[in-house]
Design a protein around this motif. Structure first.
Motif, short mmCIF file in Angstrom:
data_model
loop_
_atom_site.label_atom_id
_atom_site.label_comp_id
_atom_site.label_asym_id
_atom_site.label_seq_id
_atom_site.Cartn_x
_atom_site.Cartn_y
_atom_site.Cartn_z
N ASN A 106 48.08 38.06 25.01
CA ASN A 106 48.22 37.19 26.33
C ASN A 106 49.42 37.84 27.17
N CYS A 107 49.17 38.63 27.75
CA CYS A 107 50.04 39.27 28.90
C CYS A 107 49.55 39.38 30.18
N PRO A 108 50.65 39.48 31.26
CA PRO A 108 49.87 39.58 32.64
C PRO A 108 49.08 40.82 32.68
N ARG A 109 47.79 40.56 33.42
CA ARG A 109 47.02 41.72 33.52
C ARG A 109 46.97 42.39 35.08
N PRO A 110 47.20 43.68 35.31
CA PRO A 110 47.41 44.15 36.63
C PRO A 110 46.32 43.84 37.57
N VAL A 111 46.41 43.62 38.64
CA VAL A 111 45.15 43.18 39.50
C VAL A 111 44.94 44.47 40.42
N ARG A 112 43.73 45.07 40.33
CA ARG A 112 43.77 46.26 41.08
C ARG A 112 43.21 46.04 42.50
N ALA A 113 43.69 46.48 43.42
CA ALA A 113 43.11 46.88 44.87
C ALA A 113 41.59 47.41 44.92
N ARG A 114 41.14 47.22 45.95
CA ARG A 114 39.55 47.66 46.18
C ARG A 114 39.39 49.18 45.91
N THR B 35 46.65 32.46 46.01
CA THR B 35 45.63 32.81 47.05
C THR B 35 44.41 31.95 46.77
N GLU B 36 43.47 32.23 47.26
CA GLU B 36 42.16 31.36 47.29
C GLU B 36 41.69 31.83 45.76
N LYS B 37 42.00 32.74 44.99
CA LYS B 37 41.32 33.31 43.74
C LYS B 37 42.43 32.79 42.71
N GLY B 38 43.54 32.00 43.08
CA GLY B 38 44.33 31.56 41.95
C GLY B 38 45.77 31.96 41.94
N SER B 39 46.48 31.98 41.02
CA SER B 39 47.99 32.37 41.02
C SER B 39 48.19 33.64 40.27
N PHE B 40 49.21 34.35 40.95
CA PHE B 40 49.47 35.75 40.51
C PHE B 40 51.08 35.99 40.77
N ILE B 41 51.64 36.88 40.25
CA ILE B 41 52.79 37.39 40.31
C ILE B 41 52.80 38.61 40.93
N LEU B 42 53.48 38.52 42.32
CA LEU B 42 53.92 39.74 42.91
C LEU B 42 55.10 40.51 42.82
N THR B 43 55.14 41.55 42.20
CA THR B 43 56.35 42.06 41.96
C THR B 43 56.79 43.40 42.68
N PHE C 56 49.35 43.75 53.25
CA PHE C 56 49.14 44.26 51.50
C PHE C 56 48.03 43.88 51.13
N LEU C 57 47.74 42.49 51.32
CA LEU C 57 46.68 41.79 50.58
C LEU C 57 45.21 42.10 51.11
N ASP C 58 45.15 42.71 52.16
CA ASP C 58 44.00 43.41 52.92
C ASP C 58 43.28 44.20 52.01
N SER C 59 44.11 44.83 51.20
CA SER C 59 43.31 45.91 50.18
C SER C 59 42.92 45.36 49.04
N TYR C 60 43.19 43.78 48.79
CA TYR C 60 42.61 43.29 47.60
C TYR C 60 41.51 42.31 47.88
N ASP C 61 40.79 41.94 46.77
CA ASP C 61 39.87 40.88 46.74
C ASP C 61 40.37 39.39 46.49
N LEU C 62 41.45 39.31 46.97
CA LEU C 62 42.07 37.77 46.46
C LEU C 62 41.96 36.62 47.43
N GLY C 63 41.23 36.99 48.47
CA GLY C 63 40.96 36.00 49.41
C GLY C 63 42.58 35.66 50.22
N CYS C 64 42.47 34.49 50.95
CA CYS C 64 43.41 34.09 51.91
C CYS C 64 44.69 33.76 51.12
#
Lengths: 321, 321
Positions: free
Chosen positions: B78-86, B43-51, B15-23
């Motif tokens: 101040n609310c969660p921002r969806p992270v987009r895949a590549r 991940t290497e890029k910080g903390s996230f919530i996966l739903t 799943f994470l292969d399609s994102y730029d979030l590192g390992c």
């Protein structure tokens, strides 16, 4: 896998007042650890796990568990380190429960471990056994051979509701194990619950080992037998002898097994399979109200037991004699 | 408060292969969100919530929820921002479920909110309403007045098992609300579930707002009525008029209520109390097998309803006319 005790922000702030961890940045209950309430705590000083010990954990054992983690960290084992309050105490009280903070280990569980994972596990387990050798604390295994008949008695009557014939199969195996359990094997502190969800992999680092709340003094080879059951069977129930060989080989590169231990592995593996079948059977029949643990099917471990009952030579388990 | 779907390390990596979030550095299932499976992902890029979105969330609504969070973030909420895949997609598929990653918000819930917390909430709610005003998406409130009789019908027969007289009390209130529900109030996008566990406080920053999965188009003042119920009663059931006054006052400093809205607050508050009493009653009577949600007692909200039924003047609720 639960949060049994809710922690209010006021209770948390009061608790953290006695630590040098700075301000709380977040607190999330995590679905981890069957016995206790666990929270992932972020403070100005980093990430930690806050554990509230629930009723099933005996409070007098907590200094053993925390002392063991301290000792292992000092010996270079990758495991959580208890964080001490300014008073020096590793154990405090929060929301009416004994509570402790340990360092957070990064890494992720490999729910479908590979041969390479089993090899890394074997090395880590052997290093754990060696590092614990000079630990001064001790604790009897409350889930050892002697305890199994007592565990089974109250659920014997309902066992056949789970699978026809289960009660007789368990009773027969208890008789076999009582008669054939190995004596005089090398003993030490064992983890006793080193399932894949208690091992955190991160890159090439030594895997992180967590959840020491079943640790106790017992036969070292019994810990290997637990891992054999937990790591070396496929999801379809098939035994993977390559994984077992990798586990044993890596373990023995650090701590070679004695001939007595090697000969004992088949019986220890039967015992380990029965031990988890029994506790899962109890959990299956007694889902605690409101406690919200996903009970695991006991039959998986009865199938592993049946596999071990057919072993006639340790080479079938991936062990060279 | 659950993890319904387990994520394997292999599925996660794919799943994470399609994102730029590192390992991945760690993944912990968190006890948060009643409807979905939530993981705290480092991940290497910080903390996230996966739903992972479970069956009770309708998949066709997910673009609305994610689009709304995106819009609100862009407006400074101040609310969660969806992270987009590549690929640009905010929504993907993981372990057979629709899944999304959002940024992790620090802060902790104040389970026993103070007057000051209620004031900060009021300002944040009004800013949320304003920021959402030009959001293009829309979604009907599936838990509005029209839905309540349908929700109640299947549990009406068992309601008196929870509290004698409950079925009649709910039926009478449904009749009252149907006859007296305000019409033509200012509408917009509301959060619809802004309970204390969905508001994260951190220092003096604007509180973080999370869990937008009930957001919908409805009367803006109804969102205030929901907050009034959720934030302004003490643990012993007593209404705290100072907290209510602080909530309304801070809200109106950003977005003044119209006279129609002020007059409607008592009825809206009765409706909000009944809405949560109803869904709690359903959850109470239908604890899903294996799903492991702590059901909340519906009677707490019936008591709030009874309080609101006695209100004869909005000043009793802390509102100046």
């Amino acid at each position: 896998m639960a949060v049994y005790t809710e922690v209010s922000d006021a209770d948390l702030a009061a608790f953290l007042d006695s630590y040098d961890l700075g301000c709380v940045r977040s607190l999330k209950g995590i679905a981890e650890g069957v016995e206790n309430s666990n929270y992932l705590l972020h403070t100005e000083k980093g990430s930690f796990i806050l554990t509230l010990y629930e009723k099933r954990v005996e409070e007098e054992n907590l200094p053993f568990f925390l002392g063991l983690m301290d000792h292992l960290c000092a010996r270079g084992i990758n495991c959580p380190r208890p964080v001490r309050a300014r008073s020096g105490a590793a154990l405090g009280k929060l929301s009416g429960r004994p509570a402790a903070i340990v360092t957070f280990l990064e890494g992720i569980c490999h729910n479908r471990p590979t041969v390479s994972d089993c090899s890394r596990l074997g090395g880590a387990l052997a290093r754990l056994h060696q590092a614990a050798a000079d630990f001064k604390g001790s604790r009897d295994n409350s889930l050892s051979l002697a305890a199994w008949p007592r565990l089974f008695a109250p659920v014997a009557c309902c066992a056949d509701d789970v699978e026809p014939g289960l009660a007789a199969a368990v009773a027969a195996e208890l008789g076999f194990l009582e008669a054939n359990w190995p004596r005089n094997l090398p003993r030490g502190i064992i983890h006793a619950d080193l399932f894949p969800d208690n091992v955190l992999f991160l890159g090439e680092e030594a895997p992180g080992l967590i959840d020491f709340y079943f640790a106790c003094a017992d036969d070292l080879a019994y810990d290997l037998a637990i891992c054999l059951n937990a790591w070396c069977f496929e999801a379809d129930g098939a035994f993977n002898v390559r994984k077992a060989a990798a586990l044993f080989e890596a373990y023995q590169r650090v701590r070679p097994l004695t001939p007595l231990e090697i000969a004992a592995i088949p019986v220890l593996s039967r015992g380990a399979a029965l031990r988890f079948a029994l506790t899962r059977l109890i959990d299956w029949l007694h889902v605690p109200a409101g406690a919200l643990v996903h009970p695991k099917n006991p039959i998986e471990y009865m199938q592993k037991l049946r596999f071990h009952q057919k072993i006639t030579d340790v080479r079938e388990l991936g062990l060279a004699q």
